[in-house]
Motif scaffolding. Structure first.
Motif, PDB file in Angstrom:
ATOM      1  N   ALA A   1     -12.282  98.043 -10.801  1.00  0.00           N
ATOM      2  CA  ALA A   1     -12.151  99.485 -10.557  1.00  0.00           C
ATOM      3  C   ALA A   1     -12.584  99.835  -9.144  1.00  0.00           C
ATOM      4  O   ALA A   1     -12.948 100.973  -8.860  1.00  0.00           O
ATOM      5  CB  ALA A   1     -12.978 100.268 -11.571  1.00  0.00           C
TER       6      ALA A   1
ATOM      7  N   ALA B   1     -15.831 101.789  -8.581  1.00  0.00           N
ATOM      8  CA  ALA B   1     -15.961 103.233  -8.793  1.00  0.00           C
ATOM      9  C   ALA B   1     -17.197 103.493  -9.651  1.00  0.00           C
ATOM     10  O   ALA B   1     -17.474 102.778 -10.611  1.00  0.00           O
ATOM     11  CB  ALA B   1     -14.712 103.774  -9.478  1.00  0.00           C
TER      12      ALA B   1
ATOM     13  N   HIS C   1     -19.351 105.211 -12.291  1.00  0.00           N
ATOM     14  CA  HIS C   1     -19.394 106.078 -13.462  1.00  0.00           C
ATOM     15  C   HIS C   1     -20.842 106.206 -13.940  1.00  0.00           C
ATOM     16  O   HIS C   1     -21.769 105.656 -13.322  1.00  0.00           O
ATOM     17  CB  HIS C   1     -18.466 105.597 -14.573  1.00  0.00           C
ATOM     18  CG  HIS C   1     -18.720 104.205 -15.079  1.00  0.00           C
ATOM     19  ND1 HIS C   1     -19.919 103.540 -14.920  1.00  0.00           N
ATOM     20  CD2 HIS C   1     -17.919 103.361 -15.792  1.00  0.00           C
ATOM     21  CE1 HIS C   1     -19.851 102.355 -15.502  1.00  0.00           C
ATOM     22  NE2 HIS C   1     -18.646 102.218 -16.018  1.00  0.00           N
TER      23      HIS C   1
ATOM     24  N   ASP D   1     -15.987 107.769 -10.255  1.00  0.00           N
ATOM     25  CA  ASP D   1     -14.869 107.376 -11.123  1.00  0.00           C
ATOM     26  C   ASP D   1     -14.159 108.626 -11.644  1.00  0.00           C
ATOM     27  O   ASP D   1     -14.640 109.290 -12.561  1.00  0.00           O
ATOM     28  CB  ASP D   1     -15.394 106.530 -12.286  1.00  0.00           C
ATOM     29  CG  ASP D   1     -14.281 105.866 -13.071  1.00  0.00           C
ATOM     30  OD1 ASP D   1     -13.220 106.482 -13.231  1.00  0.00           O
ATOM     31  OD2 ASP D   1     -14.478 104.726 -13.522  1.00  0.00           O
TER      32      ASP D   1
ATOM     33  N   THR E   1     -13.206 108.723 -15.407  1.00  0.00           N
ATOM     34  CA  THR E   1     -14.342 109.028 -16.269  1.00  0.00           C
ATOM     35  C   THR E   1     -14.682 110.513 -16.207  1.00  0.00           C
ATOM     36  O   THR E   1     -15.033 111.125 -17.209  1.00  0.00           O
ATOM     37  CB  THR E   1     -15.574 108.196 -15.852  1.00  0.00           C
ATOM     38  OG1 THR E   1     -15.252 106.809 -15.920  1.00  0.00           O
ATOM     39  CG2 THR E   1     -16.759 108.484 -16.759  1.00  0.00           C
TER      40      THR E   1
END
Length: 268
Positions: free
Chosen positions: A37, A40, A42, A78, A81
């Motif tokens: 990801a 990123a 979260h 994110d 999310t």
């Protein structure tokens, strides 16, 4: 480090899924570990990052390196999310964690290096700028790109930008939100050095050869002088971010991001 503290740190590290914490004598390395990801950030990852910083703070390490695994440093918060949770309480909790990360990193009684390879955007870029020395490799790309989804920088982004390049230039960079090459970021003063893995080791060796306690004392002096300013900035970022999340421009920015098109903002 006592045996008890060592065991506690080991136990804490085993529980972390998205942060890898390791030690090499007087150097601690914190790696962001969501490579699929682009690292990123979260909620769980932010919580683990704060945990890692607290563990490092209690350790005997003098230098901390923060870097990302995979193809980049961090793509920022994110967004997927964020879309899954519109709960206001969850938002406040996440922003509180971000606040604690920024304050802890700013006041950390260690010397810190961020190493940017690939992308460092949004909250990820704020995190990199919070470190004492920012190294980017030639392929790095950085952006304070909250504007693209109708938000304002968080993670102390306003504070750390201004500390490096002043208010006027910071506003221009925030409002433009463009992606900058490592060279462009270096020329404007956001990156301290362009280099590769060897540059990290060179800086570590340089610092370890100096009276590092005195260097840390200077860092703490400056941190204490600006502590309230950073805290005020973080609190205002939370307030403005909450306000911006309710705007039509933010909704349009998110839709455009998901649909992979240019946003059409209305100023509302």
């Amino acid at each position: 480090m006592s045996k008890e503290n060592s065991e506690q740190m080991k136990e804490g590290m085993e529980k972390m899924e998205h942060i890898v914490l390791s030690y090499d004598n007087r150097v601690a390395t914190i790696e962001l570990n969501r490579p699929n990801a682009l690292n990123a950030l979260h909620e769980q990852m932010l919580t683990e990052l704060l945990q890692a910083l607290k563990e490092v703070e209690a350790s005997e390490a003098d230098i901390v390196i923060i870097r990302g695994r995979g193809k980049g440093f961090s793509a920022g918060g994110d967004i997927k999310t964020m879309l899954q949770s519109t709960n206001e309480h969850s938002f406040i909790e996440v922003m509180e964690t971000i606040k604690q990360i920024a304050m802890t990193l700013h006041q950390l009684p260690k010397l810190t290096i961020s190493y940017i390879h690939g992308a460092a955007a949004g909250l990820g870029f704020s995190l990199a700028l919070a470190c004492d020395h920012v190294i980017a490799n030639e392929q790095a790309r950085v952006a304070m790109n909250f504007i693209g989804i109708g938000l304002v920088p968080d993670g102390g982004g306003h504070f750390f930008l201004s500390r490096k390049i002043g208010d006027v230039k910071s506003k221009q960079i925030i409002w433009e939100g463009k992606v900058m090459s490592a060279q462009e970021a270096y020329e404007v003063g956001l990156v301290d050095e362009i280099g590769d893995e060897q540059a990290i080791q060179h800086k570590v060796n340089e610092w370890l050869a100096k009276p590092i306690r005195a260097m840390i004392a200077t860092k703490q002096l400056y941190a204490r002088l600006s502590e309230q300013q950073l805290l005020n900035t973080l609190q205002m970022e939370t307030a403005y971010q909450a306000e911006m999340r309710k705007t039509k421009d933010h909704e349009e920015g998110i839709r455009a991001f998901l649909e992979k098109r240019r946003p059409h903002f209305s100023g509302k």
